[in-house]
Design an enzyme around this catalytic site. Structure first.
Site, PDB file in Angstrom:
ATOM      1  N   CYS A  68      -8.492  -5.632   9.601  1.00 48.89           N
ATOM      2  CA  CYS A  68      -9.944  -5.411   9.697  1.00 48.89           C
ATOM      3  C   CYS A  68     -10.184  -4.601  10.972  1.00 48.89           C
ATOM      4  CB  CYS A  68     -10.676  -6.739   9.729  1.00 48.89           C
ATOM      5  SG  CYS A  68     -10.239  -7.684  11.165  1.00 48.89           S
ATOM      6  N   ARG A  96      -4.180  -8.244  11.696  1.00 46.66           N
ATOM      7  CA  ARG A  96      -4.490  -9.607  11.199  1.00 46.66           C
ATOM      8  C   ARG A  96      -3.440 -10.084  10.187  1.00 46.66           C
ATOM      9  NH1 ARG A  96      -9.940 -10.506  12.269  1.00 46.66           N
ATOM     10  NH2 ARG A  96      -9.431 -12.692  12.389  1.00 46.66           N
TER      11      ARG A  96
HETATM   12  C1  EPZ Z   1      -9.500 -16.967  14.725  1.00 45.92           C
HETATM   13  O1  EPZ Z   1      -8.982 -15.882  13.988  1.00 45.92           O
HETATM   14  C2  EPZ Z   1     -10.992 -16.705  14.854  1.00 45.92           C
HETATM   15  N1  EPZ Z   1     -11.603 -16.670  13.522  1.00 45.92           N
HETATM   16  C3  EPZ Z   1     -11.203 -15.358  15.546  1.00 45.92           C
HETATM   17  O2  EPZ Z   1     -12.619 -15.196  15.714  1.00 45.92           O
HETATM   18  C4  EPZ Z   1     -10.544 -15.415  16.925  1.00 45.92           C
HETATM   19  O3  EPZ Z   1     -10.663 -14.156  17.539  1.00 45.92           O
HETATM   20  C5  EPZ Z   1      -9.061 -15.787  16.782  1.00 45.92           C
HETATM   21  O4  EPZ Z   1      -8.926 -17.008  16.045  1.00 45.92           O
HETATM   22  C6  EPZ Z   1      -8.376 -15.961  18.132  1.00 45.92           C
HETATM   23  O5  EPZ Z   1      -9.038 -16.962  18.857  1.00 45.92           O
HETATM   24  C7  EPZ Z   1     -11.903 -17.842  12.928  1.00 45.92           C
HETATM   25  O6  EPZ Z   1     -11.633 -18.914  13.435  1.00 45.92           O
HETATM   26  C8  EPZ Z   1     -12.593 -17.739  11.592  1.00 45.92           C
HETATM   27  P1  EPZ Z   1      -5.177 -16.031  15.159  1.00 45.92           P
HETATM   28  P2  EPZ Z   1      -7.459 -15.932  13.445  1.00 45.92           P
HETATM   29  O7  EPZ Z   1      -4.431 -16.366  13.930  1.00 45.92           O
HETATM   30  O8  EPZ Z   1      -7.138 -17.324  13.004  1.00 45.92           O
HETATM   31  C9  EPZ Z   1      -1.534 -13.079  15.355  1.00 45.92           C
HETATM   32  C10 EPZ Z   1     -14.671 -14.048  15.622  1.00 45.92           C
HETATM   33  O9  EPZ Z   1     -15.089 -13.025  16.193  1.00 45.92           O
HETATM   34  N2  EPZ Z   1      -1.118 -13.673  14.071  1.00 45.92           N
HETATM   35  O10 EPZ Z   1      -5.281 -17.051  16.233  1.00 45.92           O
HETATM   36  O11 EPZ Z   1      -7.277 -14.842  12.461  1.00 45.92           O
HETATM   37  C11 EPZ Z   1      -2.769 -12.199  15.186  1.00 45.92           C
HETATM   38  O12 EPZ Z   1      -2.400 -10.890  14.805  1.00 45.92           O
HETATM   39  C12 EPZ Z   1     -13.260 -14.077  15.062  1.00 45.92           C
HETATM   40  O13 EPZ Z   1     -15.345 -15.093  15.468  1.00 45.92           O
HETATM   41  C13 EPZ Z   1       0.124 -13.324  13.540  1.00 45.92           C
HETATM   42  O14 EPZ Z   1       0.863 -12.531  14.125  1.00 45.92           O
HETATM   43  O15 EPZ Z   1      -6.659 -15.581  14.766  1.00 45.92           O
HETATM   44  C14 EPZ Z   1      -3.368 -12.218  16.568  1.00 45.92           C
HETATM   45  O16 EPZ Z   1      -2.660 -11.280  17.364  1.00 45.92           O
HETATM   46  C15 EPZ Z   1     -12.523 -12.763  15.261  1.00 45.92           C
HETATM   47  N3  EPZ Z   1       0.497 -13.858  12.349  1.00 45.92           N
HETATM   48  C16 EPZ Z   1      -3.017 -13.612  17.100  1.00 45.92           C
HETATM   49  O17 EPZ Z   1      -2.001 -14.115  16.235  1.00 45.92           O
HETATM   50  C17 EPZ Z   1      -0.291 -14.746  11.680  1.00 45.92           C
HETATM   51  O18 EPZ Z   1       0.130 -15.227  10.597  1.00 45.92           O
HETATM   52  C18 EPZ Z   1      -4.191 -14.570  17.071  1.00 45.92           C
HETATM   53  O19 EPZ Z   1      -4.610 -14.668  15.734  1.00 45.92           O
HETATM   54  C19 EPZ Z   1      -1.546 -15.088  12.225  1.00 45.92           C
HETATM   55  C20 EPZ Z   1      -1.941 -14.535  13.432  1.00 45.92           C
END
Ligand code: EPZ
Length: 418
Positions: A116, A121
């Site tokens: 996105c 993501r």
């Molecule tokens: C959650 O997203 C939040 N969304 C995001 O808020 C927030 O920015 C993010 O956590 C970090 O705090 C919701 O809770 C709905 P992650 P999420 O998995 O779960 C990598 C907002 O603005 N990763 O913690 O998608 C990823 O690329 C939104 O409210 C992998 O590599 O975030 C990133 O670099 C935006 N493999 C890091 O982990 C995976 O399978 C953090 O992502 C999953 C994630």
């Protein structure tokens, strides 16, 4: 399409009620699919992401209806294990549903939730975790297809403390046979809230908020009424707005503990901040001093969801700052828009180098994502002259009654259809 028209330079005064947390309500709605008993989620925010999650639950055959701001869910009649692709693309966090849907149907199908506006993501950590619980996963034609005879508890070590992966595995593990231990789990307050909700249904989850979450599988779950925590990112956004515009703003239903990393930075900027139970008061009555650096980190570090708002604040501080985005690859798309308003910011890879200027000048700018769009609103409220913020649908994903709340504080902001 709709836009905001903002005339800047008004100071902000008064109090604002913080909404229930988007990032708590979304996984809790997904968790409601786990039980056949009725669930009521109280005081949910009227935002697009929540409405889309309700639509997805309905597509799965759940009864999910609004009663005022409460959402009533009855999943006993759920009869579909395929998460509709158009909605899955619209709402990335629909991927949390994998855990719940697999638990209920022992199969699940979801369109690959592509990248996105803030980064790739990936969902590899979600899938690796589900495989450890006995799920067979195939990926074909842009779909992820999951099957399992029986979910069995296991130990899972996350490569990084992913919020979504932690939540998805928790949901899949709640009714698995045996115990699941998630190591290097995310520690966000929304994870603790999900644990509280699951235990309210009769699950046996402990350790959320720490790096190790333990889920002891249970056979059945009941129903409950539940009020999720308040939205720490909305709270932080209003504090930064008050810091940038000047004035004195009180947040009601806010947790200082959940945004302590932001409060620390805002005090370093020169803001006066008082906290008392669920109230936070910020006073800002002179030009702020820049902080040397801000580095986004998993909780309890500085939240990536407040990075754009703080970068906008740094742009009008006295001095220079370096903002480093460690979680997402392209979370600086709002910077060219800030430059149209007179900001002096250079982005190199994951770093934004900011030289503070006296103030922003009003301009017409475009919102590209939720938090970047909010940052542009804050910049326009602090700017000299008139601004237009185009494509506010991004902001509507996560902020309920945003312009109404800002107007109530004295901001000159109106929504216009174009
Ligand atoms: C959650 O997203 C939040 N969304 C995001 O808020 C927030 O920015 C993010 O956590 C970090 O705090 C919701 O809770 C709905 P992650 P999420 O998995 O779960 C990598 C907002 O603005 N990763 O913690 O998608 C990823 O690329 C939104 O409210 C992998 O590599 O975030 C990133 O670099 C935006 N493999 C890091 O982990 C995976 O399978 C953090 O992502 C999953 C994630």
């Amino acid at each position: 399409m709709e836009k905001y028209i903002i005339n800047g330079r008004n100071k902000l005064f008064g109090s604002v009620e913080i909404q229930t947390a988007k990032n708590s309500v979304l996984p809790i709605l997904a968790a409601a699919v786990l039980t056949d008993e009725k669930v009521k989620i109280l005081n949910t925010p009227r935002i697009t992401d929540v409405r889309n999650m309700v639509k997805i639950l309905t597509k799965l055959g759940c009864k999910a209806i609004y009663d005022g701001d409460d959402i009533l869910i009855d999943s006993s009649c759920a009869d579909c294990y395929e998460i509709p692709s158009e909605l899955a693309h619209e709402l990335r966090s629909s991927v949390f549903l994998l855990g719940s849907v697999i638990s209920r149907f022992h199969t699940a199908k979801i369109a690959y939730p592509g990248g996105c506006d803030i980064g790739l993501r990936p969902v590899d950590l979600h899938l690796t975790g589900l495989k450890r619980l006995g799920v067979e996963i195939t990926e074909a034609n842009g779909y992820i297809i999951c099957k399992c005879e029986k979910l069995r508890g296991n130990e899972i070590m996350l490569d990084c403390p992913s919020v979504g992966a932690t939540e998805n595995i928790m949901l899949a593990a709640v009714k698995a046979e045996g115990t699941t231990v998630i190591k290097n789990a995310a520690r966000e307050p929304e994870i603790e809230d999900l644990q509280k909700f699951l235990n309210c249904l009769g699950a046996k989850v402990k350790g959320a908020g720490s790096s190790t979450v333990v889920i002891e599988g249970v056979k059945n779950l009941g129903g409950c009424e539940f009020l999720p925590i308040s939205d720490r990112i909305e709270a932080g956004t209003f504090l930064v707005a008050a810091a940038m515009c000047g004035g004195e703003v009180q947040l009601n239903r806010a947790s200082a503990e959940n945004i302590s990393s932001l409060l620390h930075k805002l005090r370093e900027n020169g803001c006066k901040i008082h906290t008392n139970n669920d109230k936070i008061v910020l006073e800002s009555n002179r030009r702020l001093t820049s902080v040397k650096s801000i580095e986004t980190q998993p909780y309890p570090g500085f939240p990536t969801d407040l990075q754009a708002q703080m970068t906008a604040l740094c742009c009008i501080c006295h001095g220079q700052s370096i903002i480093t985005e460690n979680l997402f690859e392209t979370r600086f798309k709002y910077v060219p828009e800030l430059r149209k308003m007179g900001a002096d910011v250079t982005v190199i890879n994951r770093n934004a180098f900011v030289r503070g200027v006296e103030g922003f000048k009003g301009a017409t700018v475009v919102a590209h994502d939720l938090r970047g769009g909010a940052a542009l609103v804050l910049a326009a409220l602090a700017a000299e002259g008139k601004s237009q913020i185009l494509d506010v649908s991004h902001i509507d994903r996560g902020y309920a009654s945003f312009e109404y709340k800002l107007r109530k504080l004295g901001g000159d902001i109106f929504r216009v259809s174009i």
